[in-house]
Design a protein around this motif. Structure first.
Motif, mmCIF file in Angstrom:
data_model
loop_
_atom_site.group_PDB
_atom_site.id
_atom_site.type_symbol
_atom_site.label_atom_id
_atom_site.label_comp_id
_atom_site.label_asym_id
_atom_site.label_seq_id
_atom_site.Cartn_x
_atom_site.Cartn_y
_atom_site.Cartn_z
ATOM 1 N N ILE A 192 25.670 -22.612 52.625
ATOM 2 C CA ILE A 192 27.097 -22.947 52.600
ATOM 3 C C ILE A 192 27.733 -22.208 51.424
ATOM 4 O O ILE A 192 27.319 -22.413 50.280
ATOM 5 N N PRO A 193 28.736 -21.369 51.656
ATOM 6 C CA PRO A 193 29.361 -20.644 50.535
ATOM 7 C C PRO A 193 29.982 -21.604 49.532
ATOM 8 O O PRO A 193 30.546 -22.639 49.900
ATOM 9 N N PHE A 194 29.860 -21.257 48.251
ATOM 10 C CA PHE A 194 30.485 -22.033 47.188
ATOM 11 C C PHE A 194 31.921 -21.550 46.990
ATOM 12 O O PHE A 194 32.185 -20.347 46.956
ATOM 13 N N ALA A 195 32.841 -22.474 46.824
ATOM 14 C CA ALA A 195 34.216 -22.114 46.471
ATOM 15 C C ALA A 195 34.253 -21.556 45.052
ATOM 16 O O ALA A 195 33.386 -21.865 44.224
ATOM 17 N N ASP A 196 35.232 -20.713 44.785
ATOM 18 C CA ASP A 196 35.412 -20.210 43.418
ATOM 19 C C ASP A 196 35.638 -21.401 42.486
ATOM 20 O O ASP A 196 36.418 -22.300 42.790
ATOM 21 N N GLY A 197 34.937 -21.400 41.351
ATOM 22 C CA GLY A 197 35.106 -22.469 40.386
ATOM 23 C C GLY A 197 34.509 -23.783 40.828
ATOM 24 O O GLY A 197 34.945 -24.848 40.358
ATOM 25 N N ILE A 198 33.519 -23.756 41.698
ATOM 26 C CA ILE A 198 32.902 -24.997 42.179
ATOM 27 C C ILE A 198 32.433 -25.858 41.007
ATOM 28 O O ILE A 198 31.911 -25.363 40.017
ATOM 29 N N GLU A 199 32.655 -27.163 41.119
ATOM 30 C CA GLU A 199 32.193 -28.125 40.124
ATOM 31 C C GLU A 199 30.831 -28.654 40.565
ATOM 32 O O GLU A 199 30.687 -29.160 41.677
ATOM 33 N N ILE A 200 29.824 -28.541 39.677
ATOM 34 C CA ILE A 200 28.474 -29.017 39.986
ATOM 35 C C ILE A 200 28.059 -29.985 38.875
ATOM 36 O O ILE A 200 27.826 -29.575 37.737
ATOM 37 N N THR A 201 27.995 -31.272 39.226
ATOM 38 C CA THR A 201 27.724 -32.334 38.253
ATOM 39 C C THR A 201 26.304 -32.859 38.410
ATOM 40 O O THR A 201 25.826 -33.051 39.538
ATOM 41 N N LEU A 202 25.658 -33.126 37.290
ATOM 42 C CA LEU A 202 24.335 -33.767 37.278
ATOM 43 C C LEU A 202 24.410 -35.017 36.423
ATOM 44 O O LEU A 202 24.870 -34.969 35.280
ATOM 45 N N GLU A 203 23.958 -36.139 36.963
ATOM 46 C CA GLU A 203 23.800 -37.344 36.158
ATOM 47 C C GLU A 203 22.525 -37.221 35.335
ATOM 48 O O GLU A 203 21.483 -36.804 35.852
ATOM 49 N N ALA A 204 22.609 -37.585 34.056
ATOM 50 C CA ALA A 204 21.449 -37.445 33.176
ATOM 51 C C ALA A 204 21.351 -38.628 32.236
ATOM 52 O O ALA A 204 22.367 -39.192 31.812
ATOM 53 N N GLU A 258 21.606 -23.160 32.891
ATOM 54 C CA GLU A 258 21.234 -21.862 33.448
ATOM 55 C C GLU A 258 21.086 -21.924 34.965
ATOM 56 O O GLU A 258 21.318 -20.935 35.664
ATOM 57 N N ALA A 259 20.712 -23.086 35.489
ATOM 58 C CA ALA A 259 20.541 -23.242 36.931
ATOM 59 C C ALA A 259 21.874 -23.264 37.679
ATOM 60 O O ALA A 259 21.900 -23.134 38.904
ATOM 61 N N GLY A 260 22.988 -23.422 36.952
ATOM 62 C CA GLY A 260 24.300 -23.419 37.582
ATOM 63 C C GLY A 260 25.047 -24.730 37.492
ATOM 64 O O GLY A 260 26.180 -24.841 37.969
ATOM 65 N N ILE A 261 24.425 -25.731 36.897
ATOM 66 C CA ILE A 261 25.112 -27.011 36.710
ATOM 67 C C ILE A 261 26.139 -26.845 35.587
ATOM 68 O O ILE A 261 25.800 -26.377 34.498
ATOM 69 N N ASN A 262 27.394 -27.192 35.841
ATOM 70 C CA ASN A 262 28.446 -26.947 34.848
ATOM 71 C C ASN A 262 29.138 -28.217 34.361
ATOM 72 O O ASN A 262 30.120 -28.162 33.631
ATOM 73 N N ARG A 263 28.619 -29.375 34.789
ATOM 74 C CA ARG A 263 29.190 -30.641 34.332
ATOM 75 C C ARG A 263 28.065 -31.661 34.238
ATOM 76 O O ARG A 263 27.278 -31.819 35.178
ATOM 77 N N LEU A 264 27.978 -32.354 33.099
ATOM 78 C CA LEU A 264 26.983 -33.396 32.904
ATOM 79 C C LEU A 264 27.671 -34.760 32.847
ATOM 80 O O LEU A 264 28.765 -34.887 32.286
ATOM 81 N N SER A 265 27.016 -35.762 33.415
ATOM 82 C CA SER A 265 27.472 -37.141 33.297
ATOM 83 C C SER A 265 26.349 -37.931 32.659
ATOM 84 O O SER A 265 25.288 -38.127 33.270
ATOM 85 N N LEU A 266 26.549 -38.345 31.408
ATOM 86 C CA LEU A 266 25.499 -39.013 30.643
ATOM 87 C C LEU A 266 25.613 -40.530 30.777
ATOM 88 O O LEU A 266 26.654 -41.114 30.451
ATOM 89 N N GLY A 267 24.538 -41.163 31.232
ATOM 90 C CA GLY A 267 24.516 -42.610 31.421
ATOM 91 C C GLY A 267 24.240 -43.340 30.121
ATOM 92 O O GLY A 267 23.142 -43.838 29.897
ATOM 93 N N ILE A 268 25.240 -43.424 29.269
ATOM 94 C CA ILE A 268 25.071 -44.019 27.934
ATOM 95 C C ILE A 268 25.165 -45.534 27.988
ATOM 96 O O ILE A 268 24.357 -46.247 27.409
ATOM 97 N N GLN A 269 26.160 -46.062 28.679
ATOM 98 C CA GLN A 269 26.423 -47.495 28.869
ATOM 99 C C GLN A 269 26.895 -48.199 27.598
ATOM 100 O O GLN A 269 27.821 -48.984 27.635
ATOM 101 N N SER A 270 26.255 -47.953 26.449
ATOM 102 C CA SER A 270 26.699 -48.515 25.175
ATOM 103 C C SER A 270 26.023 -47.726 24.055
ATOM 104 O O SER A 270 24.979 -47.116 24.263
ATOM 105 N N PHE A 271 26.650 -47.757 22.877
ATOM 106 C CA PHE A 271 26.019 -47.159 21.696
ATOM 107 C C PHE A 271 25.349 -48.228 20.838
ATOM 108 O O PHE A 271 24.722 -47.911 19.830
ATOM 109 N N ASP A 272 25.510 -49.478 21.222
ATOM 110 C CA ASP A 272 24.956 -50.592 20.450
ATOM 111 C C ASP A 272 23.522 -50.862 20.914
ATOM 112 O O ASP A 272 23.287 -51.149 22.091
ATOM 113 N N ASP A 273 22.571 -50.783 20.001
ATOM 114 C CA ASP A 273 21.166 -50.926 20.386
ATOM 115 C C ASP A 273 20.862 -52.294 20.978
ATOM 116 O O ASP A 273 20.041 -52.413 21.904
ATOM 117 N N GLY A 274 21.520 -53.357 20.483
ATOM 118 C CA GLY A 274 21.299 -54.684 21.036
ATOM 119 C C GLY A 274 21.785 -54.775 22.475
ATOM 120 O O GLY A 274 21.104 -55.348 23.337
#
Length: 392
Positions: A97-109, A124-140
């Motif tokens: 399937i051809p990619f559109a110009d400027g395609i957004e490729i997101t990976l959850e990490a 390098e693989a082509g992923i240009n957006r990361l979504s980090l599952g942080i949920q909280s910065f509080d250790d408790g």
């Protein structure tokens, strides 16, 4: 977009996206109701790659000449897979399937140290957006949620992703957590804002069926505290330059998640992977004297069944009397709503079909008066369920 010849109400082929599901995770979190399965031994990456490609090959008739506007890789924990897995996968997808110009490729990490070591390879693989599952910065809070990273690791992950060149970065944060006060929730937001990200998914923890929290509910903040968190948090995000463009999406100017926007605007998306869902237009199928139909498709949830090719795809047609609610459940998530003509373009039904409901919603102050827009008022956004009930 091509108008479907002969369609009585103007059903059009919408933009096309692709969702890829990776079902494995290190450990099932007690609040999670997604299709995720705790990792047992080595993940069969080569077999899963081939299964995904076989899956996609079986779906290609739904592409209908379109390009891919976005790809979203979710889970589970997609960052458990090696960078070479995604390099090969994306190369093979683009050949089909051809990619559109400027395609957004997101990976959850996940923000753990193990996953951070792979960020450069993902870029390098082509992923240009990361979504980090942080949920909280509080250790408790993280411990109460069953998360396996620390607040310090989360901050390190953001810095690492930015240093590698991920200009488009989402942080996933929850509020209303066990033992969390408004002060603690706002401290999470302050840390996120201070890290310089351009997109936040900020939403309240809800207890879902078939989760550990549902069988053993934790003590959550009272309604008064939840309301304070929501009001104060939204005010702080606005002050920091974040626009709330949908129910749980906040971003700097121009940084909306394009993949999610396609969902909310009732676009089409293919779904491959264990448990993946899709919503697709079939405008060339004649049905009941009307050309055009919309279908939802889904794949086997269990990784073993999916890898074995069992129950590879099931589907059901979205019936005409369901379309208005299906469309509105998506479109009215957006703060700006959608142009009214999009209803006809994406459902194939005339806008007059829902005119009584629109009139009622406007009289109740839940929908803006502009007839060219389907846009919830502030009241409509606060009472979205009541607004949507009008279209049931």
């Amino acid at each position: 977009m091509a108008l479907i010849s002969g369609a009585s109400t103007g059903l059009q082929l919408p933009p096309l996206s692709l969702y890829i599901h990776v079902p494995w995770c290190v450990r099932k979190c007690p609040y999670c109701d997604f299709n995720s399965h705790a990792q047992r031994g080595e993940i069969p990456q080569a077999d899963y790659l081939q299964a995904l490609l076989d899956d996609l090959d079986a779906e290609l008739n739904w592409v209908q000449g379109r390009t891919l506007q976005s790809i979203f890789i979710g889970g589970g924990t997609p960052s458990l897979m090696e960078a070479t897995f995604y390099q090969q996968l994306l190369e093979q997808i683009e050949q089909r399937i051809p990619f559109a110009d400027g395609i957004e490729i997101t990976l959850e990490a996940n923000p753990g140290t193990f996953e951070q070591a792979r960020f450069a390879g993902y870029r390098e693989a082509g992923i240009n957006r990361l979504s980090l599952g942080i949920q909280s910065f509080d250790d408790g809070c993280l411990q109460a949620l069953g998360r396996i990273h620390s607040g310090a690791e989360a901050e390190q992950a953001v810095a690492q992703a930015q240093a590698i060149g991920f200009e488009r970065l989402n942080l996933d944060l929850m509020h209303g957590l066990p033992g969390q006060t408004p002060t603690m929730a706002l401290a999470d937001l302050e840390r996120a804002i201070g890290l310089g990200t351009t997109h936040l998914s900020w939403y309240q923890l809800t207890i879902e069926p078939n989760t550990e929290f549902h069988s053993r509910p934790p003590r959550l903040p009272e309604d008064e505290a939840l309301w304070a968190i929501q009001e104060q948090g939204q005010a702080r995000l606005s002050e920091a330059g974040f626009e709330q463009y949908e129910i749980s999406g906040y971003c700097k100017v121009g940084q909306q998640c394009r993949h999610n926007l396609n969902y909310w605007r009732f676009g089409d998306y293919l779904g491959i992977g264990a448990g993946a869902h899709a919503k697709l237009s079939d405008p060339l199928t004649e049905r009941g004297g009307q050309i055009g139909r919309l279908v939802r498709r889904w794949k086997a949830r269990q990784p073993k069944a999916y890898l074995a090719g069992l129950n590879r795809a099931e589907q059901r047609v979205i019936e005409a009397d369901e379309l208005a609610l299906e469309f509105m459940m998506n479109a009215l998530r957006l703060s700006d709503g959608v142009e009214a003509q999009l209803f006809e373009q994406r459902t194939g039904l005339p806008l007059a079909t829902i005119e009584p409901q629109l009139t009622r919603a406007r009289s109740l102050g839940l929908l803006e008066q502009d007839p060219a827009l389907l846009r919830p008022t502030l009241q409509g956004r606060r009472f979205l369920n009541e607004l949507l009930e009008l279209f049931v």
